[in-house]
Design a protein around this motif. Structure first.
Motif, PDB file in Angstrom:
ATOM      1  N   SER A 108       0.832  -1.205   0.000  1.00  0.00           N
ATOM      2  CA  SER A 108       0.000   0.000   0.000  1.00  0.00           C
ATOM      3  C   SER A 108       0.863   1.250   0.000  1.00  0.00           C
ATOM      4  O   SER A 108       0.527   2.241  -0.656  1.00  0.00           O
ATOM      5  CB  SER A 108      -0.923   0.012   1.214  1.00  0.00           C
ATOM      6  N   VAL A 109       1.972   1.204   0.720  1.00  0.00           N
ATOM      7  CA  VAL A 109       2.902   2.343   0.714  1.00  0.00           C
ATOM      8  C   VAL A 109       3.473   2.527  -0.687  1.00  0.00           C
ATOM      9  O   VAL A 109       3.550   3.648  -1.201  1.00  0.00           O
ATOM     10  CB  VAL A 109       4.014   2.138   1.762  1.00  0.00           C
ATOM     11  N   VAL A 110       3.863   1.428  -1.316  1.00  0.00           N
ATOM     12  CA  VAL A 110       4.394   1.499  -2.680  1.00  0.00           C
ATOM     13  C   VAL A 110       3.320   2.003  -3.643  1.00  0.00           C
ATOM     14  O   VAL A 110       3.584   2.839  -4.509  1.00  0.00           O
ATOM     15  CB  VAL A 110       4.936   0.124  -3.119  1.00  0.00           C
ATOM     16  N   SER A 111       2.114   1.519  -3.485  1.00  0.00           N
ATOM     17  CA  SER A 111       1.001   1.955  -4.331  1.00  0.00           C
ATOM     18  C   SER A 111       0.704   3.437  -4.148  1.00  0.00           C
ATOM     19  O   SER A 111       0.469   4.158  -5.115  1.00  0.00           O
ATOM     20  CB  SER A 111      -0.230   1.119  -4.001  1.00  0.00           C
ATOM     21  N   PHE A 112       0.739   3.899  -2.909  1.00  0.00           N
ATOM     22  CA  PHE A 112       0.489   5.318  -2.637  1.00  0.00           C
ATOM     23  C   PHE A 112       1.605   6.180  -3.218  1.00  0.00           C
ATOM     24  O   PHE A 112       1.347   7.244  -3.788  1.00  0.00           O
ATOM     25  CB  PHE A 112       0.364   5.539  -1.130  1.00  0.00           C
ATOM     26  N   ALA A 113       2.855   5.728  -3.103  1.00  0.00           N
ATOM     27  CA  ALA A 113       3.979   6.473  -3.684  1.00  0.00           C
ATOM     28  C   ALA A 113       3.863   6.522  -5.205  1.00  0.00           C
ATOM     29  O   ALA A 113       4.142   7.553  -5.826  1.00  0.00           O
ATOM     30  CB  ALA A 113       5.294   5.836  -3.260  1.00  0.00           C
ATOM     31  N   ALA A 114       3.442   5.407  -5.820  1.00  0.00           N
ATOM     32  CA  ALA A 114       3.244   5.401  -7.268  1.00  0.00           C
ATOM     33  C   ALA A 114       2.126   6.353  -7.671  1.00  0.00           C
ATOM     34  O   ALA A 114       2.225   7.032  -8.697  1.00  0.00           O
ATOM     35  CB  ALA A 114       2.927   3.990  -7.736  1.00  0.00           C
ATOM     36  N   LEU A 115       1.077   6.421  -6.872  1.00  0.00           N
ATOM     37  CA  LEU A 115      -0.004   7.369  -7.145  1.00  0.00           C
ATOM     38  C   LEU A 115       0.506   8.798  -7.086  1.00  0.00           C
ATOM     39  O   LEU A 115       0.179   9.612  -7.943  1.00  0.00           O
ATOM     40  CB  LEU A 115      -1.148   7.175  -6.165  1.00  0.00           C
ATOM     41  N   LEU A 116       1.312   9.103  -6.062  1.00  0.00           N
ATOM     42  CA  LEU A 116       1.858  10.454  -5.972  1.00  0.00           C
ATOM     43  C   LEU A 116       2.726  10.790  -7.166  1.00  0.00           C
ATOM     44  O   LEU A 116       2.630  11.907  -7.722  1.00  0.00           O
ATOM     45  CB  LEU A 116       2.658  10.610  -4.678  1.00  0.00           C
ATOM     46  N   LEU A 117       3.571   9.866  -7.605  1.00  0.00           N
ATOM     47  CA  LEU A 117       4.391  10.105  -8.798  1.00  0.00           C
ATOM     48  C   LEU A 117       3.521  10.260 -10.024  1.00  0.00           C
ATOM     49  O   LEU A 117       3.795  11.094 -10.890  1.00  0.00           O
ATOM     50  CB  LEU A 117       5.383   8.965  -8.988  1.00  0.00           C
ATOM     51  N   VAL A 119       0.460  11.417 -10.137  1.00  0.00           N
ATOM     52  CA  VAL A 119      -0.227  12.714 -10.086  1.00  0.00           C
ATOM     53  C   VAL A 119       0.758  13.853 -10.347  1.00  0.00           C
ATOM     54  O   VAL A 119       0.453  14.799 -11.075  1.00  0.00           O
ATOM     55  CB  VAL A 119      -0.928  12.891  -8.724  1.00  0.00           C
ATOM     56  N   VAL A 120       1.965  13.772  -9.795  1.00  0.00           N
ATOM     57  CA  VAL A 120       2.947  14.851  -9.954  1.00  0.00           C
ATOM     58  C   VAL A 120       3.408  14.965 -11.407  1.00  0.00           C
ATOM     59  O   VAL A 120       3.503  16.058 -11.953  1.00  0.00           O
ATOM     60  CB  VAL A 120       4.151  14.638  -9.003  1.00  0.00           C
ATOM     61  N   TYR A 121       3.706  13.826 -12.039  1.00  0.00           N
ATOM     62  CA  TYR A 121       4.249  13.868 -13.387  1.00  0.00           C
ATOM     63  C   TYR A 121       3.213  13.698 -14.476  1.00  0.00           C
ATOM     64  O   TYR A 121       3.558  13.589 -15.653  1.00  0.00           O
ATOM     65  CB  TYR A 121       5.337  12.789 -13.537  1.00  0.00           C
TER      66      TYR A 121
END
Length: 123
Positions: A108-117, A119-121
């Motif tokens: 879930s942490v990895v999934s959330f980090a991928a979501l942030l990337l 959204v940012v890019y």
């Protein structure tokens, strides 16, 4: 692990061990589902936009929808695999649930980090 018999007569686990495992599962599950709320909200928004928006291409809308769905589903699939593996090894359900819950939290942490990337890019 088995004790020498001085503290336990039978090979049962103590109440403290079961409580620790239960708390680990509960806390990891709560935190991971909190982290999965972000990708789930993006998936919901992408699905709604797929139905109502006319300004973007079908490919971009479908790709955003599929990436969001993968971000939500992948941690749950990995958790199921780890839990079933623990059951096949002969562990009790609660003992098999601890690594599964920690896998759910980590993915879930990895999934959330991928979501942030994502959204940012995305812009």
């Amino acid at each position: 692990m088995r004790d020498s018999g001085a503290t336990q007569v039978r090979g049962e686990r103590s109440c403290a061990e079961r409580l620790t495992e239960g708390l680990t599962v509960a806390v990891a599950s709560f935190l991971s589902f909190g982290l999965l709320a972000g990708p789930a909200a993006v998936f919901r928004a992408a699905a709604w936009q797929l139905v109502t928006d006319t300004g973007t291409t079908v490919f971009s809308r479908l790709s955003a929808l599929l990436v969001s769905l993968a971000l939500v589903a992948l941690p749950l699939v990995l958790t199921r695999v780890v839990f079933r593996s623990g059951l096949r090894k002969g562990y009790e359900r609660l003992t098999a649930a601890v690594p599964a819950a920690l896998t759910l939290l980590g993915s879930s942490v990895v999934s959330f980090a991928a979501l942030l990337l994502f959204v940012v890019y995305a812009d």
